[in-house]
Every structure is written in structure tokens, then in C-alpha cells.
Write a protein that holds these residues in place. Structure first.
Motif: not given
Length: 95
Positions: A34, A77, A73
Motif C-alpha cells: 500500500i 495503511a 496511503t
């Protein structure tokens, strides 16, 4: 206790002891993907194809979207890590 019960109990104990290692590796793989530059660039490119910012070149848009996706991201995450931890807890409760 019968043989089947003993074997089943042993397998459950092994699964419980291995889950933290599995969770750690899964986090490492998923979160790593990711947050990888490759993933962020691909995601930004998809967004750039769908969204046009008037008065801004495609190249500049790509840079903007990559910076936005980079922050996104980080958030994804963090959420994904919580989801994976919850999933492991659920598995442990089922054992």
C-alpha cells in the motif's frame, strides 16, 4: 481424551502461537504494498485520468495527485493494520 481431541488441541495451540508471526508478515506485505511508490504512482495515474483540474497540465496534476495519494496511503495503511489486527483477534476467539 481421545486421539482426535489431543491432535485438535495441539493444532489449535500451534495456530495460536503462529498467528502473531503470520499477522506480522501479513502486515509487512500488505502495508508495504500500500505504501510503495509503485502503488502510489499507479493510484495517482488512475485518479489523474478520471479528474481534470482546469488550467493545470497533466504533468502537474500527476505531481499533485501523487502527493495526495502519498498522504492517503498513510491513512489507508493505518486503517488496514487495525483491520488485520481485528481479524487475527476474531480468529483467536474462534479457536
Amino acid at each position: 481424551m481421545d486421539i482426535k481431541g489431543i491432535v485438535t488441541d495441539q493444532l489449535k495451540e500451534q495456530a495460536k502461537s503462529n498467528l502473531p508471526v503470520i499477522q506480522s508478515k501479513l502486515n509487512e506485505i500488505v502495508i508495504g504494498k500500500i505504501q510503495s511508490k509503485n502503488f502510489e504512482e499507479k493510484w495517482a495515474t488512475v485518479v489523474n485520468k478520471k479528474i481534470n483540474l482546469p488550467g493545470i497540465s497533466e504533468k502537474a496534476e500527476q505531481v499533485i495527485f501523487e502527493k495526495m495519494i502519498d498522504k492517503g496511503t498513510d491513512l489507508v495503511a493505518g486503517v488496514m493494520q487495525e483491520i488485520l489486527e481485528e481479524a487475527v483477534e476474531e480468529v483467536l476467539e474462534q479457536l
